[in-house]
Design a protein around this motif. Structure first.
Motif, PDB file in Angstrom:
ATOM      1  N   LEU A   1       0.845  -1.186   0.000  1.00  0.00           N
ATOM      2  CA  LEU A   1       0.000   0.000   0.000  1.00  0.00           C
ATOM      3  C   LEU A   1       0.879   1.234   0.000  1.00  0.00           C
ATOM      4  N   ASN A   2       0.556   2.150  -0.871  1.00  0.00           N
ATOM      5  CA  ASN A   2       1.237   3.436  -0.912  1.00  0.00           C
ATOM      6  C   ASN A   2       0.321   4.451  -0.232  1.00  0.00           C
ATOM      7  N   ILE A   3       0.834   5.108   0.795  1.00  0.00           N
ATOM      8  CA  ILE A   3       0.055   6.083   1.556  1.00  0.00           C
ATOM      9  C   ILE A   3       0.736   7.437   1.457  1.00  0.00           C
ATOM     10  N   VAL A   4      -0.050   8.448   1.096  1.00  0.00           N
ATOM     11  CA  VAL A   4       0.472   9.806   0.995  1.00  0.00           C
ATOM     12  C   VAL A   4      -0.415  10.726   1.831  1.00  0.00           C
ATOM     13  N   PRO A   5       0.157  11.308   2.890  1.00  0.00           N
ATOM     14  CA  PRO A   5      -0.623  12.248   3.718  1.00  0.00           C
ATOM     15  C   PRO A   5      -1.031  13.485   2.925  1.00  0.00           C
ATOM     16  N   ASN A   6      -2.203  13.995   3.230  1.00  0.00           N
ATOM     17  CA  ASN A   6      -2.694  15.219   2.594  1.00  0.00           C
ATOM     18  C   ASN A   6      -1.832  16.406   3.007  1.00  0.00           C
ATOM     19  N   GLN A   7      -1.407  17.176   2.049  1.00  0.00           N
ATOM     20  CA  GLN A   7      -0.667  18.414   2.271  1.00  0.00           C
ATOM     21  C   GLN A   7       0.459  18.252   3.290  1.00  0.00           C
ATOM     22  N   SER A   8       1.286  17.220   3.096  1.00  0.00           N
ATOM     23  CA  SER A   8       2.341  16.922   4.065  1.00  0.00           C
ATOM     24  C   SER A   8       3.420  18.005   4.130  1.00  0.00           C
ATOM     25  N   ALA A   9       3.558  18.806   3.092  1.00  0.00           N
ATOM     26  CA  ALA A   9       4.549  19.884   3.152  1.00  0.00           C
ATOM     27  C   ALA A   9       4.179  20.903   4.215  1.00  0.00           C
ATOM     28  N   LYS A  10       2.892  21.131   4.389  1.00  0.00           N
ATOM     29  CA  LYS A  10       2.443  22.097   5.388  1.00  0.00           C
ATOM     30  C   LYS A  10       2.581  21.568   6.803  1.00  0.00           C
ATOM     31  N   SER A  11       2.380  20.247   6.994  1.00  0.00           N
ATOM     32  CA  SER A  11       2.441  19.677   8.340  1.00  0.00           C
ATOM     33  C   SER A  11       3.859  19.349   8.768  1.00  0.00           C
ATOM     34  N   GLY A  12       4.764  19.131   7.817  1.00  0.00           N
ATOM     35  CA  GLY A  12       6.161  18.810   8.139  1.00  0.00           C
ATOM     36  C   GLY A  12       6.339  17.439   8.774  1.00  0.00           C
ATOM     37  N   VAL A  13       5.372  16.559   8.646  1.00  0.00           N
ATOM     38  CA  VAL A  13       5.421  15.246   9.276  1.00  0.00           C
ATOM     39  C   VAL A  13       6.376  14.313   8.530  1.00  0.00           C
ATOM     40  N   THR A  14       7.093  13.472   9.285  1.00  0.00           N
ATOM     41  CA  THR A  14       7.952  12.451   8.679  1.00  0.00           C
ATOM     42  C   THR A  14       7.132  11.180   8.495  1.00  0.00           C
ATOM     43  N   PRO A  15       7.583  10.264   7.632  1.00  0.00           N
ATOM     44  CA  PRO A  15       6.845   9.002   7.471  1.00  0.00           C
ATOM     45  C   PRO A  15       6.693   8.241   8.792  1.00  0.00           C
ATOM     46  N   GLU A  16       7.731   8.197   9.604  1.00  0.00           N
ATOM     47  CA  GLU A  16       7.657   7.474  10.877  1.00  0.00           C
ATOM     48  C   GLU A  16       6.641   8.106  11.832  1.00  0.00           C
TER      49      GLU A  16
END
Length: 150
Positions: free
Chosen positions: A94-109
């Motif tokens: 499964l490929n998962i991509v968080p919504n608007q991850s550039a704005k949240s700055g979240v890492t995959p972990e």
């Protein structure tokens, strides 16, 4: 005119989640600007302004939510990520991509740790919908990509 998928509602997280689209020539032709926040061809009401001539990557995308019978609470816009099935040498993942991850700055972990419950629902759903076994989850954010074994 071709219709967008009714099951999407006003979600369209797929258009707000990807940092790059494979078909660069089509992007240039259509003047698409895109970098982890939202496609420049998405209008204010989250409808695609180039739907009939969108890039192949967009038309090939199969959102797990759309393909399943999950309740509305699992709309990608509500859980914060889009999920799609991909295949590699080891099988299905499964490929998962968080919504608007550039704005949240979240890492995959961090994303894995904070969203494990919803990710687990997606794993189970994918295995039921496509009658397969998921061996890995790949989480891609603006800060990088990481695989997690299931």
């Amino acid at each position: 005119m071709e219709q967008q998928i009714d099951r999407c509602g006003d979600c369209h997280s797929c258009c707000k989640s990807f940092g790059g689209i494979d078909n660069q020539i089509k992007l240039i032709e259509l003047d698409i600007q895109y970098e982890w926040d939202r496609c420049s061809k998405l209008c204010d009401n989250n409808r695609c302004t180039i739907y009939n001539k969108r890039p192949q990557t967009c038309s090939d995308f199969e959102c797990l939510y759309v393909e399943s019978d999950l309740p509305e609470e699992y709309l990608p816009d509500k859980i914060g990520f889009v999920t799609e099935m991909r295949i590699d040498a080891e099988g299905h993942f499964l490929n998962i991509v968080p919504n608007q991850s550039a704005k949240s700055g979240v890492t995959p972990e961090e994303f894995w740790e904070n969203n494990y419950k919803n990710i687990h629902v997606m794993i189970t759903t994918a295995e039921e919908v496509w009658s397969i076994r998921v061996h890995t989850i790949n989480i891609s954010t603006a800060s990088g990509s990481q695989d997690f074994n299931v």
